[in-house]
Structures are given as C-alpha cells and as structure tokens.
Design an enzyme around this catalytic site. Structure first.
Site, PDB file in Angstrom:
ATOM      1  NE  ARG A  14      -3.468   2.293   2.866  1.00 30.75           N
ATOM      2  CZ  ARG A  14      -4.653   2.652   2.391  1.00 30.75           C
ATOM      3  NH1 ARG A  14      -5.284   1.849   1.539  1.00 30.75           N
ATOM      4  NH2 ARG A  14      -5.219   3.784   2.749  1.00 30.75           N
ATOM      5  CB  ILE A  65      -5.523   5.951  -1.366  1.00 32.31           C
ATOM      6  CG1 ILE A  65      -5.530   4.419  -1.253  1.00 32.31           C
ATOM      7  CG2 ILE A  65      -4.736   6.556  -0.223  1.00 32.31           C
ATOM      8  CD1 ILE A  65      -4.136   3.797  -1.305  1.00 32.31           C
ATOM      9  CB  SER A  66     -10.751   4.074   0.382  1.00 32.28           C
ATOM     10  OG  SER A  66     -11.592   4.725  -0.549  1.00 32.28           O
ATOM     11  CD  GLN A  67     -11.608   4.158   6.831  1.00 29.10           C
ATOM     12  OE1 GLN A  67     -12.230   5.207   6.650  1.00 29.10           O
ATOM     13  NE2 GLN A  67     -11.551   3.545   8.001  1.00 29.10           N
TER      14      GLN A  67
END
Length: 224
Positions: A46, A72-74
């Site tokens: 990530r 960017i999403s959690q």
C-alpha cells in the site's frame, strides 16, 4: 552492495509485518473474513500507492490524498467493498475510478480480471506507470468518463464504483452480467453517501443499502 541488499530485505520484512498488523487490527477485528481479501490486503504494498511524503502513514486507518484532489480509501473500506463483491477467482470486474490503482491491485491479487476506468489524465498516466512497475499485468486501464462504463468488454460479473454519485448510472447496470453484482457509494449530497449494492438475477434488478461512507465525487455524464 551487500549492505544495501540487506537493508532492502529488512525494509521488505518490516513492511510485510506492518501489513500483517493492519490486517489483524483493522480488518479481522472489524469483521473482514473473506480469505482472498485478507490475503490480497496482506500482499499489496500500500505504501507504494501513496505520495512518498505520506508513505509512513500508508497503513494507518485513514484515507490519504494521492494528488489531483483525489484520495486513497482507508484500508477497512477497501477491504469491506472487496468483501461485499463476493467475487470468485476468474471473474471479470469493472472498477470505476482507478485512482492510485490500489483497489485495482487488491482485486487483481484476488484472482480477478480487472478493467478500470479513470477520468483524470494525469492520474491515469501515473497509475499506469505504477502498476506496470509492480507487474500488475491483469489490470487493463482506460482514460474515459467512468459513468459510461467500458461497454466493449461487457458484461462484467462484478462492478465497483470508488466515487460517490447521486444515483447508480444506468450504463453500468446495463453492463452488469446476469447474475451479477455492483457496489457504489450513492447519496443526495456530495461527500456523504451510503453503499448501495445492486444485484441482477434472472432479468430482475434489486438494491439494498449498507452503511454510510464518504467518497470523492463521481463526475461524468451520469454523475455529478
């Protein structure tokens, strides 16, 4: 040179441990049980999908900016949406909103054939280069209005929209296989939505709503 190689190995081991801790503390503890999702989240680096200055925060339980007013999403939201798909290896999935490419990489690691559409040229170019370097060759990318889908490769077993819009675009429903499933953040106001799951079976389309979320805006002919 040997010292440099050792440091590289140590960094890889450290990042792997951080990913494993993320999976344990943020995902498993909150109900993510899909083995393919957990394996993918443990595998994809990530930190390489965020800006260099933010790499130390990549595995925290927060969304992060990736430039161009996008995020960017959690990790939990990425895993949750992936689990909702109930996807099986070999299925085709259309992703709307490539972003940094992280969600697409997760889907590819789950064994899916991924088609992903991004509307921002700069982000599309950056992400194509990133995914190429990481050798995610099962991901096909397109620069276009995502609300129109990618009809040339339809139908898709699964469709995931990673931006929030006022309604589910009809072209995406049309491109969904039967049986098939689509997931998308939908809401009447920008940045505040609920996850909507659309299922198509024997010619019938049903919808259900899940929990609240906050995504960047889905912009296009059938979006904002």
């Amino acid at each position: 040179m040997i010292g440099g190689e050792k440091r590289g190995v140590m960094v890889q081991v450290d990042k792997r441990r951080v990913r494993e801790r993320m999976v344990r503390d943020q995902l498993k503890s909150r109900g993510i049980t899909d083995k393919a999702v957990l394996r993918a989240m443990s595998t994809v680096p990530r930190h390489l999908f965020v800006q260099e200055a933010l790499q130390s925060q990549a595995y925290e339980d927060n969304p992060l900016p990736i430039g161009h007013a996008q995020t960017i999403s959690q990790p939990y939201i990425v895993a949750l949406m992936s689990q909702y798909l109930q996807a099986e290896e070999g299925m085709t999935v259309l992703e709307i909103g490539t972003g940094s490419g992280y969600q697409a990489a997760i889907l590819a690691e789950m064994g899916l054939q991924v088609y992903s559409v991004e509307r921002l040229r700069e982000l599309h170019v950056e992400t194509r280069q990133r995914l190429g370097k990481l050798k995610y060759f099962r991901i096909r990318l397109k620069l276009d209005d995502g609300t129109l889908g990618w009809p040339e490769n339809a139908p898709y077993d699964r469709i995931m929209v990673t931006a929030g819009g006022p309604k589910v675009p009809e072209p995406l429903i049309d491109q969904l296989a039967d049986p098939g499933m689509l997931i998308m953040p939908v809401g009447g106001s920008k940045r505040r939505q609920e996850l909507v799951i659309v299922e198509k079976s024997e010619g019938q389309v049903s919808r259900r709503r899940e929990g609240g979320v906050a995504f960047v805006d889905l912009v296009g002919e059938h979006g904002w």
